[in-house]
Scaffold this motif. Structure first.
Motif, short mmCIF file in Angstrom:
data_model
loop_
_atom_site.label_atom_id
_atom_site.label_comp_id
_atom_site.label_asym_id
_atom_site.label_seq_id
_atom_site.Cartn_x
_atom_site.Cartn_y
_atom_site.Cartn_z
N ASN A 38 -5.57 0.32 1.25
CA ASN A 38 -4.14 0.14 1.13
C ASN A 38 -3.71 -0.15 -0.29
OD1 ASN A 38 -5.05 -2.40 0.71
ND2 ASN A 38 -3.53 -3.39 2.01
N SER A 39 -4.63 -0.06 -1.24
CA SER A 39 -4.27 -0.28 -2.63
C SER A 39 -4.71 0.91 -3.45
CB SER A 39 -4.97 -1.51 -3.21
OG SER A 39 -4.70 -2.62 -2.46
N LEU A 40 -3.87 1.28 -4.38
CA LEU A 40 -4.18 2.42 -5.23
C LEU A 40 -4.05 1.95 -6.67
CD1 LEU A 40 -4.67 5.50 -4.91
CD2 LEU A 40 -2.30 5.80 -5.51
N ILE A 41 -5.07 2.20 -7.46
CA ILE A 41 -5.00 1.80 -8.87
C ILE A 41 -4.94 3.07 -9.72
CG2 ILE A 41 -6.06 0.49 -10.71
CD1 ILE A 41 -7.52 -1.10 -8.77
N TYR A 42 -3.90 3.17 -10.51
CA TYR A 42 -3.72 4.33 -11.37
C TYR A 42 -3.88 3.85 -12.80
CZ TYR A 42 -1.03 7.87 -13.92
OH TYR A 42 -0.61 8.82 -14.81
N ALA B 288 5.72 5.13 2.31
CA ALA B 288 4.51 5.45 1.56
C ALA B 288 3.29 4.94 2.34
CB ALA B 288 4.57 4.79 0.19
N ASN B 289 2.16 5.62 2.14
CA ASN B 289 0.94 5.22 2.82
C ASN B 289 0.25 4.05 2.13
OD1 ASN B 289 0.88 7.27 4.82
ND2 ASN B 289 0.41 8.72 3.19
N ILE B 290 0.60 3.86 0.87
CA ILE B 290 -0.09 2.83 0.10
C ILE B 290 0.78 1.58 0.08
CG2 ILE B 290 -1.05 2.29 -2.16
CD1 ILE B 290 -2.44 4.58 -1.02
N LYS C 21 -2.42 9.46 -0.13
CA LYS C 21 -3.15 8.78 0.91
C LYS C 21 -4.55 8.56 0.40
CE LYS C 21 -3.48 9.24 5.92
NZ LYS C 21 -4.86 9.03 6.19
N LYS C 22 -5.06 7.39 0.69
CA LYS C 22 -6.42 7.09 0.25
C LYS C 22 -7.29 6.99 1.48
CE LYS C 22 -8.56 3.50 -2.46
NZ LYS C 22 -8.28 2.35 -3.28
N ASN C 23 -8.27 7.88 1.57
CA ASN C 23 -9.13 7.87 2.73
C ASN C 23 -10.35 7.02 2.48
OD1 ASN C 23 -7.42 9.87 3.87
ND2 ASN C 23 -8.40 11.34 2.51
N GLU C 24 -11.16 6.90 3.51
CA GLU C 24 -12.40 6.17 3.33
C GLU C 24 -13.28 6.92 2.34
OE1 GLU C 24 -11.71 3.06 5.63
OE2 GLU C 24 -13.80 3.44 5.17
N ILE D 293 -11.05 -9.58 -13.65
CA ILE D 293 -10.99 -9.50 -12.19
C ILE D 293 -10.18 -8.25 -11.87
CG2 ILE D 293 -8.82 -10.75 -11.95
CD1 ILE D 293 -10.09 -12.22 -9.63
N SER D 294 -10.40 -7.72 -10.70
CA SER D 294 -9.70 -6.50 -10.34
C SER D 294 -8.20 -6.76 -10.28
CB SER D 294 -10.19 -6.04 -8.97
OG SER D 294 -9.33 -5.09 -8.45
N PRO D 295 -7.37 -5.79 -10.71
CA PRO D 295 -5.93 -6.03 -10.70
C PRO D 295 -5.34 -6.15 -9.30
CG PRO D 295 -6.42 -3.79 -11.41
CD PRO D 295 -7.71 -4.51 -11.35
N ILE D 296 -6.13 -5.87 -8.27
CA ILE D 296 -5.61 -5.99 -6.92
C ILE D 296 -5.27 -7.45 -6.60
CG2 ILE D 296 -6.19 -5.72 -4.49
CD1 ILE D 296 -7.78 -3.38 -5.12
#
Lengths: 296, 552, 320
Positions: free
Chosen positions: B37-41, B245-247, B541-544, C146-149
Motif C-alpha cells: 500500500n506504499s509506493l516510493i518514487y 487510487a490503489n496506493i 497498482k503494486k502487486n506482490e 530509515i525508510s521514508p515509509i
C-alpha cells in the motif's frame, strides 16, 4: 655491535649504521623501501613514463576494460574511461599529484612541527600555557572538519587543499613531538647535560633528538597516512582538485556514475591509494623495529 | 598448552560465527518493495513549488499535475480527443468566441490537517484559479511570482479576455478573437483548479504564499507533509469523487545522485526511479527484474553562439565552427546513445517539423578553409561557459565542453572551459561575457512558438532563453505573425520558413533530442508517463513481488 | 580527587573559551566580512547569543541551526556507537589472541588484517560496501537512516529511541528498519575501529604479559586462561581506553565521510550539503557541537579511567 668482514677486522659501527644493518635484514621492509623508491621515480617522471598523455581522448575506444578481460585493446593496459582517456596514464598522474602532495605535506608538517614542538616543550611560563591551551582546543576538532573549514575559507583548489591539510595535521604532530620531548626531559642524561651548561639547542641536538627517533618515525608515518587519506577525501568530496586536475580521490568521484558499466575505474584508484599507504606503513614499521632493536 | 590453544581457537571461531550469523539475520528483513500500500518514487530534483501554474519544471509537474489536481478537460490517451474532467460538457458559440462549461456537482476538495472544505467544488473555484493568472488586480496574482514573468500567464493573456460565472455550476470563457486552441490550453498541465475557500482562508490568516507550498486540489492524492529534507508524502484522497487510487501512501524521495538512485531501486528502497544516468541505460535494459520506459520529449540540448561578439557575429564562422564538431562522439560519450540525434531545434514529432532541412555535416577540413578565408583570428581563445551541475538537457556539461574543445583544437581553434554556478551563470549571461554557452531548451507546450520565442525573440533576454543575443527583424515578424495566425496551413508554412532561416543563420547548434527514462520494478503496473505533463500515479497498482508469489 | 576534578573543569573552561574564539573567527570571516562594527563587541554579542542557545538560522530552510545540528550529530553518534560495539565484539578477542600468541602464524595473520584495515581509504570502502550487497543478491538498504515509509516524530533526536516510542503505530518494524539501515555504514566504520582496537589490544596485552606480576601468577600455577581473565584484561584496559580517547576525533572524521557516501542523515552530510549550498553559518556551530562533544567525552573517559585504574588514581594524589 660487531661485524666481521672478510679481513677479520673488528669494526664498531655507529648507531645509525647498525640500525641500517638490521633494517637490511628485514626482507619485507627492504622490499617496501624499493617499492617506495619506485613510486617516487614514477611520480617524478610520470610525464615521460605515460604511454599516452593523460588528457588525450580516444573517441573510438571508449570504456575499454583492462587487458585481461575480453573486448580489451592491449595498447590501453588498464582500459579507458568514458572519454577514451587511458586509465593507466591517469593513474600515474593521479599518483603523482597525491603522493607528491602528501610528501610535501609530511615534510612541511615535520619541519614546522619539530620547531614549534621543541620550543613549546622547552618553554615555561605564561606563553607556554597559552600555546598548550590553544593546542588542546585545536586537537578536539576533527582533522577533516578543520580541513573543510580552511578550504571554505581559502577557496577550493588543489594547492589550497594541501595547505588546509597541513594546517589541520600540524596540531597532531606538535602534540606527539611535545609528549616525546617531555618524556625525554625527565631522564637523567638530560639533567646531566643541563648541569654541564648546555644551551637549549645543544640539548636538543645531542640529548633529545637522537633518542626520539622511534616515536618520530611512528609520528611521521601517521601524519603521512592521514595526509594521503585527507587529500583523497577532499578530492572525493569535490573540495580539492578541480575538474582538470587528476587526483586519485576526484578520479573516483568522476567514475562513480559509470560504476555499473566499468567498475575498474573506481577500483583502480582506490587500490592505488591503498597500496601507497600500505607500502609506506610497512617501510616505517620496518624502520621502527630496526631502531628499537638497534638501541638495545 | 595445546589444550589451551584449542579452546582459544574455539572461542575465536565462536565469535566469528556470531557476527556472520547476525548478517544473515538481515535476510528476515523485508524491503519496502513488499509493502503493497506504499509506493516510493525516487525523483532527481525537488519541485520548485506545488503549483504547475507558476512552475513549469518537470520535477514540479511530476509531483503535482496528475497527483494533486484536475483540470476542466483532459485528453483521452487513446483517442486523443478532449473529454470531460471537472466539466461535464461544454458549448461553443458560432464565432468561437464564447465557450460555456458545465461543471460536475460532486467534486470534493482534499480534507487535510491544514484545511477542511465545507462545500464541494463550484464555479467560484474555477473563476479563482483562472483570474489569479489573468487579472493583475487579483490579490493572488503577485503571490509567489514575478508578475512580469513572461511564462506565468503567457498562454492565457493573449487568448482570454474574461471568465464569467453564469451560475454555481456554469462558467463562460470570453475570448479576444476566435481561437481553436482554448481546449488544448485548458487540458494542459497549467490549467489546474484550486480551492477558492482555501485561498480565502490563507489570505485571512496572512499567509497567502502557502497556497503554492501546502496545496489543496481535487486529485487522487492529497498532500500530507513535506517536513524532512527531500521527502514528500502524499495520501490517497479521503473522499474521492473519481476512481480511488490503489496506493494509500505515496512518497517522493528526492535522490540527486543517479548511481544511488539505481542502487536504491535494486535494493528495494525505491519502487520507481526517473532519469537514470545515461551511461546506465543500456545496463538497466538488460536487467530482467526491472522495466525501462522511454518517452520522447521536446527537450533539446544545444550550443548557443554569442552573436553579439566576434567571431560569432558572422554566419560563416558559425557554420564553420559548427561543422567541425563531431556530434556522434558527443552522443556516444555524453549521452551513451540514449538521446536522439537531431539537426533541428524542433522535435520530429512536432507538426511544424520541416523535413527538408539540410543535414549538418562534419567537415573539419572544409571548416578550416572557411575560417581562414574569413580571416578568423586563430590566436584568440574562445570562452565556453556551462553550468556546473547536470540538468535535464545534458547529463554532463563538462564532458560535452571537453569534446567540443578537443574537436576545435584539431583545426587550430583554442578555447577555454569555464564551469559556473547558477548565480555566476546569471551574471555571465547578463553581461554577455562569453563566446559559447552550452544549454538546452525545454518547451512545455506542444506549440512551436513556445520553443522558438524564448530562443530567438528580440524581446527575450539572455536569462529568459535567448543566450545567443539574437535579434533579427525578419524572424521576429514571422514569430509574431504566426502566433496570431488562424489558418493552420499558414502557420505550418511560416514555421517552415523560420526553420529554413535558422538553418542558414545557424544561430544555435542542436546536439540531441532527449528521451525521458523511467525504471520500475516488474511488480508495478498502471504507471502513465506523459513526457510533457509528467508522471501519473492515479491508476498505479503494486502487486506482490514476483518471487513471493512463486512461493505461494 | 576534588582537586583533580577542579583542574579538569578549569581546563575544560579554557578549552571551551578558545573554541568559541575559533568558532567566532570563522563566522566573522565567512559571513560577516562586511561588518564594520567593533570586533570585540561583535564577539561579546556572539557569546551572549550562544549562551542563550541562539545559534542563528539556516539560510536554506530557515530552521534554527542548533536544533538541526544536534539531531544530525546524534545520528552520527548512533553510527559510532553501533560501530564501536561491533568493533569491540570482534576486535578485542582478536587482539587478545594476537597478543598471546605473539610472533606466531596467527599473530601475523591478525596483524596483517589490522594493517590492511588501517590502510584502506574510508570512502572507497564505503562505495564498495554500498554496491556489494546487490552483487551477492541481498537486499540491504544503502541510503538514509530509515525508510521514508515510517514517519517518526522527533522526540529525543536519537532515532533508536524515537522508533521505540512509536511502537503503537508501527510495532517494532520501524526500529528493525533503522537497525538494518545502520548495519552497512557501521560495518565500514567498524573495519577501521577494529584495526585500531586490534593493534592497541595486542600492544597492551604484550606489555602486560611481560610484567612481573604475570610471571608471578605463572609460577603460582594459574592456567593461561585464568591469568588472562583474572589479571591481564583488567590491566590491559586503561592504556587501550586512553589511546582510543585520543583517536576519537579521527573516528568522528571517518564517520562523517561514511555518512556522506551512504546519505545517512548525520553531521557529515549536513555539513556537506550546507557548504555546497553556500550556507556557511553552520560551520561555527558545527565546530562547537562536535568539539564540545569530544571535549566532554574526553573528560568523562578520563574520569572513568581514574575510577577503574588504581595507578592513575595514585598519580592523582601524588604532587603534580
Amino acid at each position: 655491535m660487531l661485524i666481521n668482514n672478510e679481513f677479520n677486522e673488528q669494526k664498531i659501527q655507529s648507531p645509525l649504521q647498525y640500525i641500517w644493518h638490521i633494517f637490511k635484514g628485514k626482507n619485507i621492509a627492504v622490499i617496501a623501501m624499493w617499492a617506495i623508491i619506485a613510486m617516487l621515480m614514477i611520480s617524478i617522471f610520470c610525464d615521460y613514463l605515460m604511454p599516452f598523455p593523460h588528457s588525450q581522448q580516444h573517441p573510438d575506444m571508449l570504456l575499454l576494460p583492462p587487458y585481461w578481460s575480453d573486448g580489451a585493446n592491449p595498447i590501453h593496459l588498464l582500459g579507458t574511461d568514458d572519454l577514451g582517456r587511458d586509465t593507466f596514464s591517469r593513474l600515474l598522474k593521479g599518483i603523482q599529484l597525491t603522493l607528491m602532495g602528501a610528501l610535501l605535506i609530511t615534510f612541511i608538517v615535520s619541519i614546522l612541527g619539530v620547531i614549534v614542538g621543541a620550543t613549546a616543550a622547552l618553554m615555561k611560563g605564561f606563553k607556554a600555557s597559552i600555546m598548550h591551551h590553544l593546542l588542546d582546543a585545536l586537537l578536539t576538532i576533527p582533522t577533516l572538519l578543520t580541513a573543510l573549514i580552511l578550504i571554505v575559507l581559502f577557496g577550493m583548489s588543489y594547492e589550497n587543499s594541501l595547505i588546509a591539510v597541513s594546517l589541520s595535521l600540524l596540531p597532531q604532530f606538535i602534540r606527539g613531538i611535545y609528549i616525546c620531548i617531555e618524556n625525554e626531559l625527565q631522564k637523567q642524561h638530560i639533567i646531566a647535560l643541563r648541569l654541564d651548561g648546555a644551551t637549549n639547542l645543544r640539548l636538543l641536538r645531542y640529548g633529545i633528538f637522537p633518542n626520539i627517533i622511534e616515536p618520530f618515525v611512528t609520528l611521521v608515518n601517521r601524519i603521512f597516512t592521514m595526509a594521503i587519506l585527507e587529500i583523497t577525501t577532499l578530492g572525493f568530496l569535490g573540495f580539492g582538485a578541480n575538474s582538470e586536475q587528476v587526483e586519485l580521490g576526484s578520479l573516483i568521484t568522476k567514475s562513480l556514475e559509470l560504476f555499473y558499466l566499468s567498475p575498474y575505474l573506481v577500483l583502480f584508484p582506490g587500490l592505488a591509494i591503498f597500496l601507497i599507504i600500505i607500502i609506506f606503513n610497512i617501510f616505517s614499521e620496518g624502520v621502527r623495529h630496526s631502531v628499537i632493536e638497534g638501541e638495545d | 598448552m595445546s589444550a589451551d590453544k584449542l579452546t582459544d581457537y574455539h572461542l575465536l571461531m565462536r565469535f566469528i560465527l556470531t557476527y556472520i550469523s547476525l548478517i544473515f539475520l538481515s535476510g528476515c528483513y523485508q524491503s519496502e518493495s513488499t509493502l503493497t500500500n506504499s509506493l516510493i518514487y525516487c525523483a532527481d530534483k525537488a519541485p520548485s513549488s506545488f503549483n504547475p501554474q507558476i512552475s513549469h519544471d518537470i520535477a514540479t509537474l511530476d509531483a503535482t499535475t496528475h497527483q494533486l489536481y484536475n483540470r476542466l478537460v483532459k485528453i483521452d490517451p487513446i483517442s486523443q480527443r478532449f473529454v470531460a474532467d471537472i466539466a461535464t460538457h461544454w458549448k461553443v458559440n458560432e464565432n468561437k468566441t464564447r465557450y460555456t462549461f458545465f461543471l460536475r456537482e460532486d467534486v470534493n476538495f482534499h480534507d487535510t490537517s491544514f484545511f477542511s472544505p465545507t462545500r464541494k467544488l463550484n464555479a467560484d473555484d474555477v473563476i479563482f484559479s483562472f483570474k489569479r493568472m489573468l487579472s493583475t488586480q487579483h490579490p493572488y496574482h503577485s503571490v509567489n511570482s514575478d508578475s512580469d514573468n513572461y511564462l506565468y500567464n503567457h498562454p492565457f493573456s493573449n487568448l482570454v479576455s474574461d471568465v464569467v460565472k453564469i451560475d454555481d455550476h456554469t462558467i463562460r470563457f470570453l475570448l479576444n478573437k476566435p481561437d481553436a486552441t482554448l481546449l488544448a490550453n485548458l487540458a494542459a498541465h497549467y490549467s489546474v483548479i484550486h480551492s477558492q475557500q482555501y485561498a480565502t482562508q490563507l489570505l485571512q490568516a496572512g499567509h497567502p504564499e502557502q497556497i503554492d507550498f501546502k496545496p489543496i486540489g481535487t486529485g487522487p492524492y492529497q498532500f500530507k507533509a513535506n517536513s524532512s529534507k527531500n521527502i514528500i508524502r502524499y495520501q490517497s484522497h479521503k473522499s474521492p469523487w473519481q476512481l480511488p487510487a490503489n496506493i494509500e501512501n505515496l512518497i517522493f524521495d528526492i535522490t540527486k545522485n543517479s548511481t544511488k538512485r539505481y542502487a536504491k531501486l535494486l535494493s528495494g528502497e525505491c519502487d520507481i526511479i526517473t532519469n537514470p544516468a545515461s551511461s546506465q541505460v543500456k545496463h538497466i535494459s538488460k536487467n530482467s527484474e526491472v522495466s525501462l520506459s522511454s518517452q520522447p520529449t521536446g527537450n533539446i540540448a544545444l550550443v548557443a553562439f554569442n552573436t553579439k561578439k566576434s567571431p560569432f557575429d558572422s554566419a560563416i564562422n558559425r557554420h564553420a565552427l559548427s561543422n567541425s564538431i563531431h556530434l556522434d562522439t558527443i552522443l556516444e560519450a555524453v549521452f551513451f546513445d540514449t538521446a536522439l540525434a537531431t539537426n533541428t531545434l524542433l522535435a520530429e514529432h512536432s507538426w511544424a517539423y520541416n523535413p527538408r532541412i539540410t543535414k549538418i555535416s562534419y567537415s573539419p577540413a572544409h571548416s578550416l578553409q572557411e575560417l581562414t578565408d574569413n580571416k578568423f583570428n586563430f590566436s584568440q581563445s574562445l570562452r565556453i561557459i556551462a553550468p556546473v551541475k547536470s540538468s535535464i538537457f545534458n547529463p554532463n556539461f563538462y564532458k560535452t565542453a571537453e569534446l567540443i574543445q578537443s574537436n576545435w583544437l584539431d583545426i587550430g581553434v583554442r578555447s577555454e572551459i569555464v564551469l559556473l554556478r547558477p548565480s555566476e551563470l546569471d551574471i555571465a549571461l547578463q553581461s554577455g561575457n562569453y563566446d559559447v554557452y552550452l544549454t538546452g531548451s525545454s518547451p512545455y507546450i506542444k506549440d512551436p512558438d513556445n520553443l522558438f520565442r524564448p530562443l530567438l525573440s528580440c524581446n527575450a533576454s539572455a536569462l529568459e532563453g535567448n543566450s545567443s543575443y539574437w535579434c533579427d527583424t525578419k524572424m521576429q515578424s514571422i514569430l509574431d505573425d504566426t502566433l496570431l495566425e488562424i489558418s493552420f496551413i499558414q502557420r505550418v508554412k511560416n514555421y517552415y520558413q523560420l526553420q529554413a532561416l535558422l538553418q542558414a543563420q545557424r544561430v544555435y547548434l542542436p546536439i540531441a533530442h532527449l528521451l525521458r527514462f523511467d525504471v520500475f520494478n516488474d511488480n508495478i503496473t498502471g504507471i502513465k508517463i506523459d513526457p510533457l505533463t509528467g508522471i501519473n500515479f492515479h491508476f498505479t497498482k503494486k502487486n506482490e513481488p514476483i518471487d513471493m508469489r512463486e512461493e505461494q | 580527587m576534588f582537586n583533580y576534578l577542579l583542574r579538569r573543569i578549569y581546563l575544560l573552561c579554557i578549552t571551551a573559551f578558545v573554541l568559541t574564539l575559533i568558532a567566532f573567527t570563522i563566522e566573522h570571516l565567512t559571513v560577516h566580512t562586511h561588518f564594520r562594527e567593533n570586533t570585540f563587541t561583535h564577539y561579546l554579542n556572539y557569546i551572549s547569543a550562544i549562551l542563550q542557545g541562539d545559534f542563528g538560522y539556516s539560510i536554506i530552510d530557515k530552521k534554527p541551526i542548533l536544533a538541526t545540528g544536534l539531531i544530525a550529530f546524534s545520528s552520527t553518534l548512533e553510527l559510532c556507537l553501533f560501530a564501536f560495539i561491533i568493533a569491540c565484539i570482534v576486535g578485542v578477542p582478536l587482539g587478545i589472541f594476537a597478543g598471546l600468541y605473539r610472533n606466531n602464524g596467527l599473530d601475523y595473520t591478525i596483524m596483517s588484517l589490522a594493517l590492511i584495515g588501517l590502510a584502506l581509504p574510508v570512502f572507497w570502502v564505503a562505495i564498495i560496501f554500498s554496491v556489494l550487497p546487490n552483487a551477492f543478491g541481498w537486499a540491504m538498504p544503502i541510503d538514509g537512516n530509515i525508510s521514508p515509509i515510517y514517519e517518526i516524530p522527533v522526540v529525543s533526536g536519537f532515532l533508536l529511541i524515537d522508533t521505540l516510542l512509536v511502537t503503537q503505530q508501527y510495532q517494532f518494524d520501524a526500529f528493525l528498519n533503522h537497525m538494518i539501515h545502520l548495519i552497512l555504514p557501521s560495518s565500514v566504520l567498524a573495519i577501521f575501529l577494529m584495526s585500531e582496537i586490534i593493534r592497541l589490544t595486542r600492544h597492551a596485552i604484550t606489555m602486560v604479559m611481560r610484567s612481573n606480576y604475570i610471571k608471578a601468577a605463572h609460577t603460582k600455577g594459574l592456567t593461561r586462561r585464568q591469568i588472562v581473565f583474572r589479571h591481564v584484561l583488567k590491566n590491559a584496559l586503561p592504556p587501550i581506553i586512553h589511546q582510543l580517547r585520543l583517536q576519537l576525533s579521527t573516528i568522528i572524521s571517518f564517520a562523517m565521510v561514511i555518512e556522506i557516501v551512504f546519505s545517512y542523515q548525520g553531521a557529515g552530510i549536513w555539513l556537506f550539503d550546507s557548504i555546497q549550498q553556500g550556507d556557511y553559518l553552520v560551520l561555527s556551530t558545527a565546530i562547537l557541537i562536535i568539539s564540545g562533544f569530544i571535549l566532554f567525552s574526553s573528560i568523562i573517559i578520563d574520569l572513568l579511567l581514574v575510577f577503574i585504574s588504581p595507578t592513575k588514581r595514585k598519580s592523582l594524589y601524588a604532587d603534580q
